[in-house]
Design an enzyme around this catalytic site. Structure first.
Site, PDB file in Angstrom:
ATOM      1  N   ILE A 126      -9.703 -35.968   9.810  1.00 51.16           N
ATOM      2  CA  ILE A 126     -10.855 -36.294   8.958  1.00 51.16           C
ATOM      3  C   ILE A 126     -10.605 -37.737   8.532  1.00 51.16           C
ATOM      4  O   ILE A 126      -9.729 -38.001   7.715  1.00 51.16           O
ATOM      5  CB  ILE A 126     -10.984 -35.330   7.763  1.00 51.16           C
ATOM      6  N   PRO A 127     -11.326 -38.680   9.138  1.00 54.49           N
ATOM      7  CA  PRO A 127     -10.943 -40.099   9.130  1.00 54.49           C
ATOM      8  C   PRO A 127     -11.174 -40.867   7.833  1.00 54.49           C
ATOM      9  O   PRO A 127     -11.995 -41.784   7.768  1.00 54.49           O
ATOM     10  CB  PRO A 127     -11.785 -40.671  10.267  1.00 54.49           C
ATOM     11  N   CYS A 128     -10.403 -40.551   6.822  1.00 58.63           N
ATOM     12  CA  CYS A 128     -10.508 -41.285   5.557  1.00 58.63           C
ATOM     13  C   CYS A 128     -10.035 -42.727   5.710  1.00 58.63           C
ATOM     14  O   CYS A 128     -10.380 -43.590   4.897  1.00 58.63           O
ATOM     15  CB  CYS A 128      -9.766 -40.565   4.439  1.00 58.63           C
ATOM     16  N   HIS A 129      -9.287 -43.026   6.782  1.00 56.91           N
ATOM     17  CA  HIS A 129      -8.853 -44.406   7.022  1.00 56.91           C
ATOM     18  C   HIS A 129     -10.035 -45.327   7.327  1.00 56.91           C
ATOM     19  O   HIS A 129      -9.926 -46.538   7.189  1.00 56.91           O
ATOM     20  CB  HIS A 129      -7.814 -44.468   8.154  1.00 56.91           C
TER      21      HIS A 129
END
Length: 163
Positions: A126-129
């Protein structure tokens, strides 16, 4: 609960699985060891964990842009709404915290978006970056790991400013 370790360009990545679903990703030995002391965790290469490692390997080799893994994490309805919004940010693109707040229909929740990002137990998947400051600056990642965030953003070709 089962786990495996993936050796990534950002260091060791611990992937935890329960009931054939990935439930957590940890980047450091310390949080993993703390989890190990308080939970029954077995190092076992389950089919889900083998697939997670394969997909991460493809991601770090620029061969995969979308993960197709069974994921589950516990959180408040607001956090789940934020994580769902994060999941829609395409590979190679970024959004600001304000963009995410707008996307979930809560434009004043910028600070809360940051806190939900911080609580994301499934980073990379889950690409919080991909959430950066409105001025394209790096902000905290997995706590304060902006060096990891920079590696992931560079890998995806996302421009950012290091302050």
């Amino acid at each position: 609960m089962n786990y495996t370790v993936f050796n990534a360009p950002i260091g060791e990545v611990y992937i935890l699985e329960k009931d054939r679903v990935i439930i957590e990703v940890l980047f450091d030995d310390e949080p993993f060891l703390a989890k190990q002391r308080t939970s029954e965790i077995i190092k076992e290469e389950t089919p889900v964990l083998i697939e997670a490692k394969r997909q991460l390997d493809e991601y770090f080799n620029r061969e995969r842009k979308v993960f197709t893994l069974p994921l589950k994490q516990e959180g408040s309805p607001f956090q789940k709404q934020v994580w769902e919004a994060l999941s829609t940010i395409p590979y190679g693109e970024s959004k600001s915290y304000a963009d995410i707040a707008e996307a979930i229909g809560n434009p004043k929740a910028v600070r809360a978006i940051g806190q939900a990002n911080r609580r994301n137990a499934l980073p990379i998947f889950i690409p919080c970056h991909r959430v950066i400051g409105k001025d394209r600056s790096l902000t905290g990642y997995a706590g304060s790991k902006t060096d990891m965030k920079a590696v992931l953003l560079e890998l995806e070709g996302i421009p950012f400013v290091k302050k």
